[in-house]
Design an enzyme around this catalytic site. Sequence first.
Site, mmCIF file in Angstrom:
data_model
loop_
_atom_site.group_PDB
_atom_site.id
_atom_site.type_symbol
_atom_site.label_atom_id
_atom_site.label_comp_id
_atom_site.label_asym_id
_atom_site.label_seq_id
_atom_site.Cartn_x
_atom_site.Cartn_y
_atom_site.Cartn_z
ATOM 1 N N GLY A 171 0.804 -1.217 0.000
ATOM 2 C CA GLY A 171 0.000 0.000 0.000
ATOM 3 C C GLY A 171 0.836 1.266 0.000
ATOM 4 O O GLY A 171 1.948 1.297 0.515
ATOM 5 N N THR A 202 6.029 0.495 6.245
ATOM 6 C CA THR A 202 4.786 -0.133 6.686
ATOM 7 C C THR A 202 4.130 0.716 7.760
ATOM 8 O O THR A 202 4.823 1.310 8.579
ATOM 9 C CB THR A 202 5.007 -1.566 7.214
ATOM 10 O OG1 THR A 202 3.764 -2.102 7.628
ATOM 11 C CG2 THR A 202 5.991 -1.616 8.349
ATOM 12 N N ASP A 250 2.301 -0.598 9.968
ATOM 13 C CA ASP A 250 2.132 -1.506 11.105
ATOM 14 C C ASP A 250 3.300 -1.500 12.083
ATOM 15 O O ASP A 250 3.172 -2.002 13.192
ATOM 16 C CB ASP A 250 1.936 -2.939 10.610
ATOM 17 C CG ASP A 250 0.767 -3.063 9.667
ATOM 18 O OD1 ASP A 250 -0.252 -2.387 9.900
ATOM 19 O OD2 ASP A 250 0.865 -3.825 8.699
#
Length: 150
Positions: free
Chosen positions: A12, A135, A137
Amino acid sequence: MGVNILVAHGGGPTAVINTSLQGVVEGARQSGKVDKIYAARFGAEGILKGDLIDLTDVPSSTIAKLAHTPASAIGSCRRKLTDADYPTVLETLKKFNIDCFFYNGGNDSMDTCNKISKYMQKVGYDCRVMGVPKTIDNDLFGTDHCPGFA
């Protein structure tokens, strides 16, 4: 004679995906050791299709704008490479005389870097493969604080 590099995005488009691209391009230029800077359009998909963009002569002022450019300037994908894909990756690297490959992404992209690196060693193609962590995350092993995380 310098080296040719390839950069691609995976996963993404976080807030830092283009800034990472900017860093790779600027770092390559500052090194004085790079002849050609290529980017794969839409990540692994572009590598498999041989669809690369030559960024070598893109003005520095344009590259600097990447820091504030939303989305992914060169496109990205979530394609996970399979063992059957690696010979095609090798063909593209050879076609463009790629010596160094930078893959910008998260867990899956870092796993892909590892697999491509091992494949290149197995077939005897001299190409350095580097993961550029990105990322939201903050869960990439070995990173304290990953670009893209808050």
